[in-house]
Design a protein around this motif. Sequence first.
Motif, PDB file in Angstrom:
ATOM      1  N   LEU A 242      41.462  15.204  53.226  1.00 25.17           N
ATOM      2  CA  LEU A 242      40.904  16.012  52.128  1.00 25.17           C
ATOM      3  C   LEU A 242      41.637  17.358  52.037  1.00 25.17           C
ATOM      4  CD1 LEU A 242      37.168  15.061  52.628  1.00 25.17           C
ATOM      5  CD2 LEU A 242      38.523  14.639  50.560  1.00 25.17           C
ATOM      6  N   LEU A 243      41.990  17.914  53.170  1.00 23.82           N
ATOM      7  CA  LEU A 243      42.745  19.177  53.153  1.00 23.82           C
ATOM      8  C   LEU A 243      44.123  18.956  52.525  1.00 23.82           C
ATOM      9  CD1 LEU A 243      41.839  20.648  56.677  1.00 23.82           C
ATOM     10  CD2 LEU A 243      41.013  21.437  54.460  1.00 23.82           C
ATOM     11  N   ASP A 244      44.684  17.794  52.786  1.00 20.64           N
ATOM     12  CA  ASP A 244      45.998  17.471  52.209  1.00 20.64           C
ATOM     13  C   ASP A 244      45.938  17.477  50.674  1.00 20.64           C
ATOM     14  OD1 ASP A 244      48.746  16.490  52.237  1.00 20.64           O
ATOM     15  OD2 ASP A 244      47.879  14.584  51.582  1.00 20.64           O
ATOM     16  N   GLN A 245      44.804  17.108  50.132  1.00 20.64           N
ATOM     17  CA  GLN A 245      44.662  17.132  48.659  1.00 20.64           C
ATOM     18  C   GLN A 245      44.818  18.559  48.135  1.00 20.64           C
ATOM     19  OE1 GLN A 245      40.949  15.215  47.658  1.00 20.64           O
ATOM     20  NE2 GLN A 245      41.596  13.274  48.567  1.00 20.64           N
ATOM     21  N   LYS A 246      44.608  19.524  48.995  1.00 14.44           N
ATOM     22  CA  LYS A 246      44.770  20.942  48.615  1.00 14.44           C
ATOM     23  C   LYS A 246      46.086  21.508  49.181  1.00 14.44           C
ATOM     24  CE  LYS A 246      40.784  21.301  46.573  1.00 14.44           C
ATOM     25  NZ  LYS A 246      40.741  21.473  45.114  1.00 14.44           N
ATOM     26  N   ALA A 247      46.994  20.619  49.571  1.00 14.38           N
ATOM     27  CA  ALA A 247      48.297  20.997  50.151  1.00 14.38           C
ATOM     28  C   ALA A 247      48.154  21.830  51.422  1.00 14.38           C
ATOM     29  CB  ALA A 247      49.164  21.730  49.124  1.00 14.38           C
ATOM     30  N   ILE A 248      47.098  21.520  52.173  1.00 12.68           N
ATOM     31  CA  ILE A 248      46.902  22.204  53.469  1.00 12.68           C
ATOM     32  C   ILE A 248      47.265  21.201  54.564  1.00 12.68           C
ATOM     33  CG2 ILE A 248      45.226  23.313  55.004  1.00 12.68           C
ATOM     34  CD1 ILE A 248      43.561  23.894  52.397  1.00 12.68           C
TER      35      ILE A 248
ATOM     36  N   ASP B 241      38.453  27.615  52.283  1.00 17.39           N
ATOM     37  CA  ASP B 241      38.113  26.976  51.007  1.00 17.39           C
ATOM     38  C   ASP B 241      38.256  25.451  51.118  1.00 17.39           C
ATOM     39  OD1 ASP B 241      37.752  29.505  50.069  1.00 17.39           O
ATOM     40  OD2 ASP B 241      39.646  29.604  48.946  1.00 17.39           O
ATOM     41  N   GLY B 242      39.299  25.020  51.854  1.00 18.93           N
ATOM     42  CA  GLY B 242      39.533  23.579  52.040  1.00 18.93           C
ATOM     43  C   GLY B 242      38.367  22.924  52.780  1.00 18.93           C
ATOM     44  N   LEU B 243      37.826  23.630  53.769  1.00 24.08           N
ATOM     45  CA  LEU B 243      36.682  23.097  54.519  1.00 24.08           C
ATOM     46  C   LEU B 243      35.464  22.971  53.603  1.00 24.08           C
ATOM     47  CD1 LEU B 243      37.113  25.093  57.841  1.00 24.08           C
ATOM     48  CD2 LEU B 243      37.042  22.614  57.655  1.00 24.08           C
ATOM     49  N   ALA B 244      35.290  23.954  52.748  1.00 24.57           N
ATOM     50  CA  ALA B 244      34.151  23.913  51.819  1.00 24.57           C
ATOM     51  C   ALA B 244      34.325  22.729  50.856  1.00 24.57           C
ATOM     52  CB  ALA B 244      34.067  25.231  51.053  1.00 24.57           C
TER      53      ALA B 244
END
Length: 419
Positions: free
Chosen positions: A363-369, A409-412
């Motif tokens: 899911l974090l990868d979806q935000k480029a994290i 923000d990615g965790l949220a």
Amino acid sequence: MNKLACESLSQKPGVPLRAAFPVFKREYASGKICYLDSAASALTHQFAIDGMNHYYTQQSCNVHRGIYRASEEATSQYESVRASTAKWLAAAEQDVIFTSGTTAGINLAARAVLRGMQKRGEQIKGRIVWITELDHHASYVTWHMLADEYGLDLRCVAVRDDGLLDLSLFKESLKERPLAISFPWASNTLGAVQDAAAICSLAKQNGVLSFVDAAQWLPHGRFDPSKVDCDFLTFSTHKIFGPTGLGVLYAPAASQRLMEPITGGGDMIRAVAWNDIKFADGPQRFEAGTPSISAVLAWGGALKFLMGLDQEACASHEAKLGSELYNMLMQQPGVRILGPEENRVSLCSFVVEGMHPHDLAQLLDQKAIAVRAGHHCTQPLHARFGVRATTRASCSIYNDLDDIERLKDGLAYARRMLA
Ligand SMILES: Cc1ncc(COP(=O)(O)O)c(C=O)c1O
């Protein structure tokens, strides 16, 4: 959150530090990368890429054996990187053995010492070797394999809740003359930093060989053999802004005298006759075959960058990042961080109640994290803390407080998606 100026670490006034790491130029659908996986591999500095390019475009030939200009140039540059590595380590040139990484360095050092003992007819079976609960599989698995092969009495130093090694049993065993102790200076999972100087000095005073895995320490700190008197130390260049496929085994002359080559081939000999083979002296003795020349020359570029850095400014930048990361994570609901609050390098391995680390990382990868999820090659350590896997966020000098904010923000976002 105040801006933490990683840009102040730039070596060229007015030129952003991140400009020297080309990966930051790439655009993902959700923006530029938020790279929090430097403990796995740090991003490659432009100087390292230039070093490799220069070699392939200007020389592209072998070293140590050509009597023509390009080969002589490549040889001299290759050897000058050995000299720069030695300078960076405050060691002698002859102490630097190039390997393919930390894993190869640990395997080489351990195996070569045992072969040396075997050749000298020394007792190996039953000798005690201490590894630790903190060990990366590179050390843990290697010593297990060697224990099987040589009949070593392998023992494990426990780790305390504060991330430090509990050396009490090791100390008690000193009367039994242990052969060696192998430990990571900084843990790739807990981030915990050991007092390597004290451990190595205790080992030396008692005739125990010390093998230091510095893969996670050297990306953040320095090594000075006059302070950390170890027998062997290993690291990988891909974790320090350099290329993959290269590492260093630091082995001073006294350590090299204990080692017998474990790989035969070209470049590691002085003379070969039917029944008389004379090995080369110094590090070449342990560098059989064509080395990874392009990687060494790339590492030379990375070293140029490293030596121009203000070490204190970098350390303080990373300490601030590390504590911001720790505090931010601690404030999140259901988060548990493995390891100590203090005395750690800038990484955190954590679990979030109700979220599998792999789901979270995706899911974090979806935000480029970019973070790491899994056991980070420390399964016994994860078992010690009662978990199978964690998510790990790790920082380097090019990270900023914005990255910590993006992770928050990615965790949220992940929490919303998994609700
Ligand atoms: C503490 C530690 N030791 C050893 C290694 C192995 O390094 P390499 O895969 O570069 O050989 C790593 C890599 O993650 C590490 O973190």
